[in-house]
Design a protein around this motif. Structure first.
Motif, mmCIF file in Angstrom:
data_model
loop_
_atom_site.group_PDB
_atom_site.id
_atom_site.type_symbol
_atom_site.label_atom_id
_atom_site.label_comp_id
_atom_site.label_asym_id
_atom_site.label_seq_id
_atom_site.Cartn_x
_atom_site.Cartn_y
_atom_site.Cartn_z
ATOM 1 N N ALA A 54 0.816 -1.217 0.000
ATOM 2 C CA ALA A 54 0.000 0.000 0.000
ATOM 3 C C ALA A 54 0.848 1.265 0.000
ATOM 4 C CB ALA A 54 -0.954 0.005 1.201
ATOM 5 N N ASP A 55 1.647 1.455 1.055
ATOM 6 C CA ASP A 55 2.224 2.774 1.233
ATOM 7 C C ASP A 55 3.679 2.795 1.653
ATOM 8 O OD1 ASP A 55 2.112 5.478 1.115
ATOM 9 O OD2 ASP A 55 0.674 5.756 2.717
ATOM 10 N N ALA A 56 4.320 1.646 1.899
ATOM 11 C CA ALA A 56 5.695 1.593 2.411
ATOM 12 C C ALA A 56 5.836 2.454 3.656
ATOM 13 C CB ALA A 56 6.689 2.035 1.341
ATOM 14 N N TYR A 57 4.758 2.528 4.420
ATOM 15 C CA TYR A 57 4.730 3.381 5.608
ATOM 16 C C TYR A 57 3.622 2.890 6.512
ATOM 17 C CZ TYR A 57 2.977 7.327 8.383
ATOM 18 O OH TYR A 57 2.511 8.117 9.399
ATOM 19 N N LEU A 58 3.874 2.895 7.822
ATOM 20 C CA LEU A 58 2.842 2.622 8.804
ATOM 21 C C LEU A 58 2.843 3.745 9.820
ATOM 22 C CD1 LEU A 58 3.232 -1.217 9.464
ATOM 23 C CD2 LEU A 58 1.491 -0.070 8.087
ATOM 24 N N PRO A 59 1.673 4.258 10.205
ATOM 25 C CA PRO A 59 1.606 5.361 11.163
ATOM 26 C C PRO A 59 2.231 4.982 12.500
ATOM 27 C CG PRO A 59 -0.526 4.982 10.110
ATOM 28 C CD PRO A 59 0.345 3.826 9.753
ATOM 29 N N SER A 60 2.545 5.980 13.306
ATOM 30 C CA SER A 60 3.176 5.718 14.594
ATOM 31 C C SER A 60 2.172 5.337 15.672
ATOM 32 C CB SER A 60 3.966 6.949 15.050
ATOM 33 O OG SER A 60 3.098 8.083 15.168
ATOM 34 N N THR A 61 0.897 5.670 15.493
ATOM 35 C CA THR A 61 -0.094 5.398 16.528
ATOM 36 C C THR A 61 -1.132 4.395 16.050
ATOM 37 O OG1 THR A 61 -1.622 7.175 15.874
ATOM 38 C CG2 THR A 61 0.187 7.756 17.371
ATOM 39 N N TRP A 62 -1.673 3.645 16.992
ATOM 40 C CA TRP A 62 -2.715 2.672 16.704
ATOM 41 C C TRP A 62 -3.946 3.346 16.127
ATOM 42 C CZ3 TRP A 62 -3.824 -2.135 15.772
ATOM 43 C CH2 TRP A 62 -5.114 -2.633 15.989
ATOM 44 N N ARG A 63 -4.271 4.526 16.629
ATOM 45 C CA ARG A 63 -5.452 5.247 16.140
ATOM 46 C C ARG A 63 -5.311 5.579 14.657
ATOM 47 N NH1 ARG A 63 -9.374 8.384 18.568
ATOM 48 N NH2 ARG A 63 -8.352 8.131 20.589
ATOM 49 N N ASP A 64 -4.151 6.091 14.272
ATOM 50 C CA ASP A 64 -3.943 6.429 12.860
ATOM 51 C C ASP A 64 -3.843 5.177 11.992
ATOM 52 O OD1 ASP A 64 -4.005 9.138 13.374
ATOM 53 O OD2 ASP A 64 -1.827 9.309 13.611
ATOM 54 N N TYR A 65 -3.299 4.111 12.564
ATOM 55 C CA TYR A 65 -3.215 2.855 11.820
ATOM 56 C C TYR A 65 -4.609 2.335 11.472
ATOM 57 C CZ TYR A 65 -2.480 -2.127 10.932
ATOM 58 O OH TYR A 65 -2.490 -3.382 10.381
ATOM 59 N N LYS A 66 -5.542 2.427 12.410
ATOM 60 C CA LYS A 66 -6.910 1.981 12.128
ATOM 61 C C LYS A 66 -7.518 2.787 10.979
ATOM 62 C CE LYS A 66 -8.523 2.296 16.371
ATOM 63 N NZ LYS A 66 -9.500 2.201 17.480
ATOM 64 N N LYS A 67 -7.195 4.068 10.908
ATOM 65 C CA LYS A 67 -7.686 4.877 9.788
ATOM 66 C C LYS A 67 -7.093 4.387 8.470
ATOM 67 C CE LYS A 67 -8.241 9.081 12.588
ATOM 68 N NZ LYS A 67 -7.774 10.483 12.790
ATOM 69 N N MET A 68 -5.826 4.009 8.520
ATOM 70 C CA MET A 68 -5.174 3.499 7.315
ATOM 71 C C MET A 68 -5.800 2.182 6.883
ATOM 72 S SD MET A 68 -1.124 2.666 6.794
ATOM 73 C CE MET A 68 -0.439 2.290 5.156
ATOM 74 N N VAL A 69 -6.077 1.299 7.849
ATOM 75 C CA VAL A 69 -6.721 0.030 7.532
ATOM 76 C C VAL A 69 -8.083 0.267 6.895
ATOM 77 C CG1 VAL A 69 -7.704 -2.073 8.505
ATOM 78 C CG2 VAL A 69 -5.497 -1.252 9.328
ATOM 79 N N ASN A 70 -8.847 1.200 7.439
ATOM 80 C CA ASN A 70 -10.175 1.506 6.885
ATOM 81 C C ASN A 70 -10.079 2.061 5.475
ATOM 82 O OD1 ASN A 70 -11.601 0.681 9.158
ATOM 83 N ND2 ASN A 70 -11.497 2.696 10.128
#
Length: 437
Positions: free
Chosen positions: A397-413
């Protein structure tokens, strides 16, 4: 999301022949021991509507499975697209080169943010070697047909993209014990790069023909002025039909070279063999092609900038066209000039751009599948799939994962807009569905 699909996922030896019947009121989360890597079959599903449960099983005769490698990816993409378009949901499962980097194994007292931070670090270090995708299309009120695609994956270098990764001995041993073909993975594995990286490279190709913005470079030093003067003289002599001699040097000390376009293939393009060709015609063709290309000597990045700036000026040809086309080589240190009319130069540029676009799509490989999964908007189902989702997002997807769980859930969505349903989590968090509460 309790009113959404609640699926049970099973990994089995032969997903095409497996089926499980579940009693009303049960969740059917039985998981057969891990078997051939990448083989995924979603066998049962339950839909909770208020307090009622409906269950179904897949028909063994309707399940289909296919292995996909670099050789058959293009031919298989239409079938993958059709399966995702028609399915109600899809199941996924991955095999990786490892799970936990040193010091990043989950501990019992870790909260969700700590667990996510460790998982994100591992996702950046390991790669997915196989990706199993099963699409489930309804064939009746309580039956589905499964179409399973088993992708062998291995990243290939392309431009600045060159993936480095770690391997755990235990993971490789597990794959080997279950019949994983490492030679097939490396030699035939579908290449990939993140969708974002692919789209950025495509954007750069489309922008390559646009005029460069900003102010032109102002040449002030005597060496740079001499470099430009020699360059202009060299190109002018070449366009006039004068062969640059070995003494024709640019300031960096490298001689320019001329080559006939398609050297050695003139007879083939004329439709004759060397023995059949008229010597006079051959000589004329060779004379015509003698100065068709001019390979400029190797330059550093600043000299290339000056060269492109000067060669783009209307100072060589007539009616604003220089009389040649600048061919870009894989080794960007070199520039090759090809004699061309304005119409030919436009055609050459269009063909070169199309070739670069094809090369990017070929190198991106599985990114096209991951993009299709996102665009389908269908629910994604997995069993204990936290790592599968994170590894997939980082790799495809992005070669990047957010630093926080909250932002990661947004990325998953964003990348799985239909939602992600983990049957292990559901079985533990909803004991009443399984009759335990």
């Amino acid at each position: 999301m309790l009113n959404c699909l609640v699926q049970g996922v099973a990994l089995c030896m032969n997903p095409a022949s497996a089926s499980i019947a579940c009693k009303a009121g049960s969740i059917c989360t039985a998981v057969v021991a891990r078997s051939p890597p990448g083989r995924v079959a979603l066998l049962t599903s339950s839909r909770k509507l208020g307090s009622s449960i409906r269950c179904f099983s897949t028909a063994s005769a309707g399940a289909m499975s296919v292995d996909i490698t670099r050789q058959n990816l293009k031919d298989s993409l239409p079938a993958v697209r059709e399966a995702l378009d028609k399915c109600s949901f899809y199941a996924l499962d991955c095999e990786m080169t490892g799970l936990f980097t040193d010091g990043n194994k989950h501990e019992y007292l870790d909260d969700i943010q700590a667990r996510y931070t460790k998982m994100a670090e591992s996702s950046k270090s390991y790669i997915i070697t196989q990706y199993g995708l099963s699409c489930f299309e309804p064939t009746g009120p309580d039956s589905y047909q499964a179409r399973t695609f088993n992708f062998y994956l291995f990243p290939q270098p392309h431009g600045a993209y060159n993936r480095r990764f770690l391997c755990d001995a235990s993971s490789l041993v597990f794959l080997s014990e279950h019949g994983f073909d490492f030679n097939k993975c490396i030699s035939q594995g579908v290449p990939y790069m993140p969708v974002r990286t692919r789209d950025f490279q495509l954007l750069q190709v489309n922008r390559s023909g646009e005029p460069r913005g900003g102010e032109p470079v102002v040449v002030t030093t005597d060496n740079d002025k001499a470099f430009i003067a020699d360059l202009i003289q060299l190109v002018t002599d070449w366009l006039a039909g004068n062969m640059p001699s070995s003494s024709s040097m640019l300031p960096n000390g490298c001689a320019a070279a001329t080559s006939a376009a398609g050297s050695g293939t003139d007879d083939e393009r004329m439709g004759t063999s060397a023995d059949e060709a008229d010597p006079v015609a051959v000589a004329a063709a060779q004379q015509e092609q003698q100065h068709a290309e001019l390979e400029l000597p190797m330059m550093n990045s600043y000299q290339r900038l000056l060269a492109y700036q000067e060669l783009s000026k209307a100072q060589f040809g007539v009616e604003g066209h220089p009389g040649f086309w600048m061919k870009k080589l894989p080794d960007s240190r070199y520039i090759v000039l090809v004699r061309a009319t304005p119409q030919q130069a436009e055609q050459f540029e269009a063909e070169a751009r199309a070739a670069r676009i094809r090369a990017i799509h070929d190198a991106a490989g599985f990114a096209a599948v991951f993009d299709l999964m996102r665009r389908s908007g269908k629910p994604a189902v997995g069993h204990n799939c936290m790592f599968d989702i994170a590894y997939g997002l980082y790799s495809f997807a992005d070669a990047y994962l957010p630093s926080t769980w909250r932002d990661y859930k947004k990325m998953v969505n964003a990348w799985h807009p239909g939602g992600v349903f983990d049957t292990k989590y559901i079985a533990k968090r909803l004991p009443e569905v399984g009759g335990g509460g």
